[in-house]
Design an enzyme around this catalytic site. Structure first.
Site, PDB file in Angstrom:
ATOM      1  N   ASP A 260       4.349   0.746   2.007  1.00 36.36           N
ATOM      2  CA  ASP A 260       5.584   1.165   1.335  1.00 36.36           C
ATOM      3  C   ASP A 260       5.881   2.632   1.663  1.00 36.36           C
ATOM      4  O   ASP A 260       5.934   3.490   0.799  1.00 36.36           O
ATOM      5  CB  ASP A 260       5.373   0.941  -0.173  1.00 36.36           C
ATOM      6  CG  ASP A 260       6.594   1.235  -1.013  1.00 36.36           C
ATOM      7  OD1 ASP A 260       7.671   1.447  -0.438  1.00 36.36           O
ATOM      8  OD2 ASP A 260       6.448   1.254  -2.239  1.00 36.36           O
TER       9      ASP A 260
ATOM     10  N   LYS B 121       8.576   4.010   2.859  1.00 32.89           N
ATOM     11  CA  LYS B 121       9.945   4.457   2.577  1.00 32.89           C
ATOM     12  C   LYS B 121      10.386   5.535   3.561  1.00 32.89           C
ATOM     13  O   LYS B 121      10.746   6.661   3.189  1.00 32.89           O
ATOM     14  CB  LYS B 121      10.080   4.988   1.153  1.00 32.89           C
ATOM     15  CG  LYS B 121       9.867   3.917   0.088  1.00 32.89           C
ATOM     16  CD  LYS B 121      10.208   4.447  -1.296  1.00 32.89           C
ATOM     17  CE  LYS B 121       9.966   3.438  -2.387  1.00 32.89           C
ATOM     18  NZ  LYS B 121       8.548   3.141  -2.615  1.00 32.89           N
ATOM     19  N   PHE B 122      10.403   5.190   4.844  1.00 33.45           N
ATOM     20  CA  PHE B 122      10.879   6.121   5.872  1.00 33.45           C
ATOM     21  C   PHE B 122      12.304   6.545   5.534  1.00 33.45           C
ATOM     22  O   PHE B 122      13.087   5.752   5.014  1.00 33.45           O
ATOM     23  CB  PHE B 122      10.852   5.438   7.244  1.00 33.45           C
ATOM     24  CG  PHE B 122       9.476   5.105   7.726  1.00 33.45           C
ATOM     25  CD1 PHE B 122       8.668   6.081   8.301  1.00 33.45           C
ATOM     26  CD2 PHE B 122       8.966   3.818   7.601  1.00 33.45           C
ATOM     27  CE1 PHE B 122       7.392   5.781   8.747  1.00 33.45           C
ATOM     28  CE2 PHE B 122       7.691   3.505   8.046  1.00 33.45           C
ATOM     29  CZ  PHE B 122       6.900   4.490   8.623  1.00 33.45           C
TER      30      PHE B 122
ATOM     31  N   ARG C 231       0.883  -1.349 -11.910  1.00 33.14           N
ATOM     32  CA  ARG C 231       0.029  -1.044 -13.057  1.00 33.14           C
ATOM     33  C   ARG C 231      -0.119  -2.187 -14.042  1.00 33.14           C
ATOM     34  O   ARG C 231      -1.090  -2.235 -14.793  1.00 33.14           O
ATOM     35  CB  ARG C 231       0.568   0.214 -13.758  1.00 33.14           C
ATOM     36  CG  ARG C 231       0.321   1.467 -12.943  1.00 33.14           C
ATOM     37  CD  ARG C 231       1.186   2.613 -13.400  1.00 33.14           C
ATOM     38  NE  ARG C 231       2.586   2.450 -13.031  1.00 33.14           N
ATOM     39  CZ  ARG C 231       3.554   3.285 -13.357  1.00 33.14           C
ATOM     40  NH1 ARG C 231       3.279   4.350 -14.091  1.00 33.14           N
ATOM     41  NH2 ARG C 231       4.801   3.070 -12.957  1.00 33.14           N
TER      42      ARG C 231
ATOM     43  N   TYR D 207      11.304  -1.619 -16.125  1.00 34.07           N
ATOM     44  CA  TYR D 207      10.721  -2.935 -15.832  1.00 34.07           C
ATOM     45  C   TYR D 207      11.589  -4.094 -16.313  1.00 34.07           C
ATOM     46  O   TYR D 207      12.228  -4.013 -17.349  1.00 34.07           O
ATOM     47  CB  TYR D 207       9.350  -3.064 -16.496  1.00 34.07           C
ATOM     48  CG  TYR D 207       8.298  -2.146 -15.928  1.00 34.07           C
ATOM     49  CD1 TYR D 207       7.800  -2.345 -14.644  1.00 34.07           C
ATOM     50  CD2 TYR D 207       7.801  -1.089 -16.679  1.00 34.07           C
ATOM     51  CE1 TYR D 207       6.821  -1.506 -14.122  1.00 34.07           C
ATOM     52  CE2 TYR D 207       6.822  -0.247 -16.171  1.00 34.07           C
ATOM     53  CZ  TYR D 207       6.340  -0.458 -14.891  1.00 34.07           C
ATOM     54  OH  TYR D 207       5.376   0.368 -14.382  1.00 34.07           O
TER      55      TYR D 207
ATOM     56  N   ILE E  26      15.429  10.811  10.757  1.00 34.85           N
ATOM     57  CA  ILE E  26      16.127  10.373  11.960  1.00 34.85           C
ATOM     58  C   ILE E  26      15.203   9.479  12.801  1.00 34.85           C
ATOM     59  O   ILE E  26      13.970   9.532  12.666  1.00 34.85           O
ATOM     60  CB  ILE E  26      16.601  11.567  12.815  1.00 34.85           C
ATOM     61  CG1 ILE E  26      15.414  12.442  13.268  1.00 34.85           C
ATOM     62  CG2 ILE E  26      17.626  12.386  12.050  1.00 34.85           C
ATOM     63  CD1 ILE E  26      15.754  13.417  14.374  1.00 34.85           C
TER      64      ILE E  26
ATOM     65  N   THR F  45       0.821  -1.207   0.000  1.00 33.84           N
ATOM     66  CA  THR F  45       0.000   0.000   0.000  1.00 33.84           C
ATOM     67  C   THR F  45       0.863   1.269   0.000  1.00 33.84           C
ATOM     68  O   THR F  45       2.024   1.256   0.419  1.00 33.84           O
ATOM     69  CB  THR F  45      -0.890   0.047   1.260  1.00 33.84           C
ATOM     70  OG1 THR F  45      -0.047   0.020   2.431  1.00 33.84           O
ATOM     71  CG2 THR F  45      -1.824  -1.149   1.330  1.00 33.84           C
ATOM     72  N   HIS F  46       0.237   2.358  -0.497  1.00 34.31           N
ATOM     73  CA  HIS F  46       0.740   3.717  -0.268  1.00 34.31           C
ATOM     74  C   HIS F  46      -0.468   4.447   0.292  1.00 34.31           C
ATOM     75  O   HIS F  46      -1.168   5.153  -0.442  1.00 34.31           O
ATOM     76  CB  HIS F  46       1.162   4.383  -1.587  1.00 34.31           C
ATOM     77  CG  HIS F  46       2.515   3.996  -2.085  1.00 34.31           C
ATOM     78  ND1 HIS F  46       3.665   4.196  -1.357  1.00 34.31           N
ATOM     79  CD2 HIS F  46       2.919   3.433  -3.245  1.00 34.31           C
ATOM     80  CE1 HIS F  46       4.712   3.779  -2.047  1.00 34.31           C
ATOM     81  NE2 HIS F  46       4.294   3.293  -3.195  1.00 34.31           N
TER      82      HIS F  46
HETATM   83  O1  S5P Z   1      12.738   1.044  -6.428  1.00 35.17           O
HETATM   84  C1  S5P Z   1      11.529   0.984  -6.275  1.00 35.17           C
HETATM   85  C2  S5P Z   1      10.958   0.712  -5.019  1.00 35.17           C
HETATM   86  C3  S5P Z   1       9.594   0.597  -4.916  1.00 35.17           C
HETATM   87  S1  S5P Z   1       8.939   0.068  -3.418  1.00 35.17           S
HETATM   88  N1  S5P Z   1      10.696   1.121  -7.336  1.00 35.17           N
HETATM   89  C4  S5P Z   1       9.338   1.042  -7.240  1.00 35.17           C
HETATM   90  O2  S5P Z   1       8.645   1.166  -8.260  1.00 35.17           O
HETATM   91  N2  S5P Z   1       8.755   0.807  -6.004  1.00 35.17           N
HETATM   92  C5  S5P Z   1       7.287   0.758  -5.836  1.00 35.17           C
HETATM   93  O3  S5P Z   1       6.786  -0.329  -6.615  1.00 35.17           O
HETATM   94  C6  S5P Z   1       6.544   1.995  -6.312  1.00 35.17           C
HETATM   95  O4  S5P Z   1       6.370   2.913  -5.245  1.00 35.17           O
HETATM   96  C7  S5P Z   1       5.218   1.426  -6.799  1.00 35.17           C
HETATM   97  O5  S5P Z   1       4.322   1.316  -5.716  1.00 35.17           O
HETATM   98  C8  S5P Z   1       5.574   0.022  -7.261  1.00 35.17           C
HETATM   99  C9  S5P Z   1       5.752  -0.132  -8.765  1.00 35.17           C
HETATM  100  O6  S5P Z   1       4.552   0.124  -9.444  1.00 35.17           O
HETATM  101  P1  S5P Z   1       4.375  -0.165 -11.009  1.00 35.17           P
HETATM  102  O7  S5P Z   1       3.010   0.355 -11.316  1.00 35.17           O
HETATM  103  O8  S5P Z   1       5.464   0.549 -11.750  1.00 35.17           O
HETATM  104  O9  S5P Z   1       4.470  -1.681 -11.180  1.00 35.17           O
END
Ligand code: S5P
Length: 234
Positions: free
Chosen positions: A66, A68-69, A204, A186, A72, A36-37
Site C-alpha cells: 500500500d 500510495k505512489f 486493527r 469505519y 511524477i 503491507t506498509h
Molecule cells: O482511504 C484509505 C485508504 C487506505 S489503503 N484508508 C485507509 O485506512 N487505508 C489503509 O487501510 C490504511 O493505510 C491502513 O493500512 C488500513 C486501515 O487500517 P485500520 O487499522 O484502520 O483497519
C-alpha cells in the site's frame, strides 16, 4: 477469493518483523490478500521478504504493498523498483493516487506490466475530510479506464457503474468501532459489500490491543463472505 472463500484483506500495520511474520502466519489461512506498509517496519531486510514469500506460498494470498505512489512518472518508477524495498520484486499489486495525472500510471506500468503486476487507484478514501470526492473521483475513474492494461481496480467504498469489472477494495472496515481518534472512519463488512465492494480491508480490527488475530480473522472472513453470498442472492 473463490478458492479460499474469502474476500478479506488484512492490513498488517505492525512495526517489527517478528510481529509481522507471526500475524501473517496466523491470519494467512483466512485471507485472500495481505496488505503491507513495508516502510513502517523498523527491522526490514531481505530475509523478511523471503519469509513473506514462503508464507504466501503456504497460505495462498496475494501481496498488496500500500505504497500510495503520488509523484511524477519518472520518480515513481524508481520508488517502485529500486531503493531499499524493491517493491516490484515481491508485491503483486500496488496503489497510487491519481493527483499527478496519467504519467504516474505510465511510469509504474513500465516496471509493473512486464512483471504481470496490477495497480489500484485511490478513487475515494476512508478518512474524515479527505479530498478524494466528486470531480476528483470521477477523473480518477476516467484515468483507470484509459489504462485498463495495468489498472485492475480502485481503493474505494463502492462499485462504479461505468466499470463494474474493476475490483473495489475497501479500507475503513470494523465490526466494533465507528472511528479512531485520527480521522479514520469505519463501516461494517455488510455495509461495504452492499455498496459493491469486492474486498474488505481490515487492520486493527484483527490484531488491535487484546485481540486474537485468528479469532478475528475468522470473524471478519465469515462476515465478509456471508455478506457477499447474501448480495448474490438479492
Ligand atoms: O482511504 C484509505 C485508504 C487506505 S489503503 N484508508 C485507509 O485506512 N487505508 C489503509 O487501510 C490504511 O493505510 C491502513 O493500512 C488500513 C486501515 O487500517 P485500520 O487499522 O484502520 O483497519
Amino acid at each position: 477469493m473463490e478458492r479460499k472463500k474469502s474476500n478479506l484483506a488484512v492490513a498488517l500495520d505492525v512495526t517489527t518483523k517478528q510481529e509481522f511474520l507471526d500475524i501473517a502466519d496466523k491470519v494467512g489461512p483466512y485471507i485472500c490478500c495481505l496488505k503491507t506498509h513495508v516502510d513502517i517496519l523498523e527491522d526490514f531486510d531481505q530475509d523478511l521478504i523471503d519469509k513473506l514469500k514462503k508464507l504466501q506460498k503456504k497460505h495462498d494470498f496475494i501481496i498488496f504493498e500500500d505504497r500510495k505512489f503520488a509523484d511524477i512518472g519518472n520518480t515513481v518508477k524508481h520508488q517502485y523498483s529500486k531503493g531499499v524495498y524493491k517493491i516490484a520484486e515481491w508485491a503483486d499489486i500496488i496503489d497510487a493516487h491519481a493527483i499527478p495525472g496519467d504519467g504516474i500510471i505510465s511510469g509504474l506500468k513500465e516496471i509493473g506490466l512486464p512483471l504481470n503486476r496490477g495497480l489500484l487507484l485511490l478513487a475515494e478514501m476512508s478518512s474524515k475530510g479527505n479530498l478524494a470526492t466528486g470531480a476528483y473521483t470521477e477523473a480518477t475513474i476516467e484515468m483507470a479506464k484509459r489504462h485498463k492494461d495495468f489498472v485492475i481496480g480502485f481503493i474505494s467504498g463502492k462499485k462504479y457503474n461505468s466499470c463494474e469489472e474493476l475490483i473495489v477494495m475497501t479500507p475503513g472496515v470494523s465490526l466494533d468501532n465507528s472511528n479512531d481518534d485520527l480521522g479514520q472512519q469505519y463501516k461494517t463488512p455488510g455495509n461495504v459489500i452492499e455498496n459493491g465492494s469486492d474486498i474488505i480491508i481490515v487492520g486493527r480490527g484483527i490484531y488491535g490491543k487484546g485481540k486474537d488475530p485468528v479469532v478475528e480473522a475468522q470473524r471478519y472472513r465469515n462476515a465478509g463472505w456471508n455478506a457477499y453470498l447474501e448480495k448474490l442472492e438479492n
